[in-house]
Motif scaffolding. Structure first.
Motif, PDB file in Angstrom:
ATOM      1  N   ILE A 263      54.986  41.073  23.588  1.00 58.48           N
ATOM      2  CA  ILE A 263      53.636  41.510  23.944  1.00 58.48           C
ATOM      3  C   ILE A 263      53.184  40.832  25.238  1.00 58.48           C
ATOM      4  O   ILE A 263      52.570  41.459  26.101  1.00 58.48           O
ATOM      5  N   GLU A 264      53.506  39.561  25.412  1.00 62.51           N
ATOM      6  CA  GLU A 264      53.117  38.845  26.628  1.00 62.51           C
ATOM      7  C   GLU A 264      53.800  39.444  27.858  1.00 62.51           C
ATOM      8  O   GLU A 264      53.186  39.594  28.917  1.00 62.51           O
ATOM      9  N   VAL A 265      55.068  39.798  27.737  1.00 59.98           N
ATOM     10  CA  VAL A 265      55.795  40.410  28.850  1.00 59.98           C
ATOM     11  C   VAL A 265      55.211  41.789  29.152  1.00 59.98           C
ATOM     12  O   VAL A 265      55.018  42.164  30.316  1.00 59.98           O
ATOM     13  N   LEU A 266      54.893  42.546  28.114  1.00 59.73           N
ATOM     14  CA  LEU A 266      54.319  43.878  28.291  1.00 59.73           C
ATOM     15  C   LEU A 266      52.953  43.798  28.978  1.00 59.73           C
ATOM     16  O   LEU A 266      52.664  44.576  29.897  1.00 59.73           O
ATOM     17  N   VAL A 267      52.121  42.854  28.573  1.00 56.17           N
ATOM     18  CA  VAL A 267      50.806  42.674  29.200  1.00 56.17           C
ATOM     19  C   VAL A 267      50.977  42.258  30.661  1.00 56.17           C
ATOM     20  O   VAL A 267      50.266  42.735  31.552  1.00 56.17           O
ATOM     21  N   GLY A 268      51.932  41.411  30.951  1.00 56.11           N
ATOM     22  CA  GLY A 268      52.197  40.994  32.328  1.00 56.11           C
ATOM     23  C   GLY A 268      52.638  42.159  33.197  1.00 56.11           C
ATOM     24  O   GLY A 268      52.193  42.315  34.339  1.00 56.11           O
ATOM     25  N   LEU A 269      53.525  43.007  32.671  1.00 56.59           N
ATOM     26  CA  LEU A 269      53.977  44.177  33.427  1.00 56.59           C
ATOM     27  C   LEU A 269      52.838  45.167  33.668  1.00 56.59           C
ATOM     28  O   LEU A 269      52.721  45.744  34.750  1.00 56.59           O
ATOM     29  N   ILE A 270      52.001  45.365  32.683  1.00 58.52           N
ATOM     30  CA  ILE A 270      50.851  46.260  32.851  1.00 58.52           C
ATOM     31  C   ILE A 270      49.906  45.703  33.912  1.00 58.52           C
ATOM     32  O   ILE A 270      49.388  46.440  34.752  1.00 58.52           O
ATOM     33  N   GLY A 271      49.697  44.406  33.912  1.00 63.87           N
ATOM     34  CA  GLY A 271      48.846  43.781  34.929  1.00 63.87           C
ATOM     35  C   GLY A 271      49.405  43.968  36.329  1.00 63.87           C
ATOM     36  O   GLY A 271      48.667  44.271  37.274  1.00 63.87           O
ATOM     37  N   ILE A 272      50.704  43.813  36.473  1.00 62.31           N
ATOM     38  CA  ILE A 272      51.341  43.996  37.784  1.00 62.31           C
ATOM     39  C   ILE A 272      51.207  45.450  38.235  1.00 62.31           C
ATOM     40  O   ILE A 272      50.914  45.726  39.403  1.00 62.31           O
ATOM     41  N   LEU A 273      51.391  46.396  37.327  1.00 66.40           N
ATOM     42  CA  LEU A 273      51.254  47.811  37.674  1.00 66.40           C
ATOM     43  C   LEU A 273      49.820  48.145  38.097  1.00 66.40           C
ATOM     44  O   LEU A 273      49.604  48.935  39.021  1.00 66.40           O
ATOM     45  N   ILE A 274      48.844  47.550  37.450  1.00 64.41           N
ATOM     46  CA  ILE A 274      47.444  47.789  37.816  1.00 64.41           C
ATOM     47  C   ILE A 274      47.165  47.247  39.214  1.00 64.41           C
ATOM     48  O   ILE A 274      46.520  47.903  40.032  1.00 64.41           O
ATOM     49  N   VAL A 275      47.658  46.060  39.518  1.00 63.18           N
ATOM     50  CA  VAL A 275      47.452  45.479  40.850  1.00 63.18           C
ATOM     51  C   VAL A 275      48.122  46.339  41.916  1.00 63.18           C
ATOM     52  O   VAL A 275      47.544  46.599  42.979  1.00 63.18           O
ATOM     53  N   ILE A 276      49.328  46.816  41.647  1.00 65.50           N
ATOM     54  CA  ILE A 276      50.026  47.668  42.613  1.00 65.50           C
ATOM     55  C   ILE A 276      49.258  48.971  42.826  1.00 65.50           C
ATOM     56  O   ILE A 276      49.122  49.448  43.951  1.00 65.50           O
ATOM     57  N   ALA A 277      48.728  49.542  41.751  1.00 66.19           N
ATOM     58  CA  ALA A 277      47.988  50.799  41.872  1.00 66.19           C
ATOM     59  C   ALA A 277      46.681  50.613  42.633  1.00 66.19           C
ATOM     60  O   ALA A 277      46.248  51.495  43.376  1.00 66.19           O
TER      61      ALA A 277
END
Length: 159
Positions: free
Chosen positions: A3-17
């Motif tokens: 879950i921590e890795v998934l939340v981190g990846l979602i955060g990175i995708l939001i910043v990129i977007a």
């Protein structure tokens, strides 16, 4: 752990977007029109586009793109000076249909001092007319930065 890795990846995708939105200037007259360097690059790109390419016409007050048929509201004074075949006239530029009369969507900004024009403000310019060629307009400033000489040359009370 998953879950921590998934939340981190979602955060990175939001910043990129959202990165293009985050890099944009937030406010001020130059934010709506771009910096002077960016305006210069756009102008240079337009001028190299070719002699037969139609020129992009922009309002000198709000920098809105003008479609064919839209005109800039201005007053060209008669008289002026003449040197050889070039006739010079004093001109007051009020704006285009997008920014004149005054509105909140297209702020009226002086291209010289970057000040927002007042409701009754305008740009002061010189228009050069040459026979057989397009008129050339040189913006000198606005009613605030290039107002009447008596107002500019009067001593200021500095205390």
């Amino acid at each position: 752990m998953f879950i921590e890795v998934l939340v981190g990846l979602i955060g990175i995708l939001i910043v990129i977007a959202l990165w293009p939105v985050l890099k944009r200037p937030s406010s001020g007259p130059s934010a709506a029109r771009g910096t002077s360097a960016a305006r210069g690059k756009r102008h240079a790109k337009r001028s190299r586009s070719g002699l037969n390419a139609p020129a992009v016409r922009r309002c000198p007050v709000c920098h809105a793109t003008l479609v064919p048929g839209e005109r800039i509201r201005s007053v060209v004074f008669s008289g002026g000076t003449a040197h050889r075949e070039i006739h010079e006239h004093t001109t007051h530029i009020f704006g285009c249909p997008h920014c004149y009369p005054n509105n909140q969507v297209h702020p009226r900004v002086c291209p010289v001092c970057d000040a927002t024009l007042t409701r009754d403000g305008y740009l002061l310019a010189r228009m050069f007319k040459r026979p057989g060629k397009k008129d050339h307009v040189h913006v000198l400033g606005c009613t605030d930065c290039r107002g009447p000489r008596s107002r500019r040359s009067a001593p200021r009370n500095v205390e």
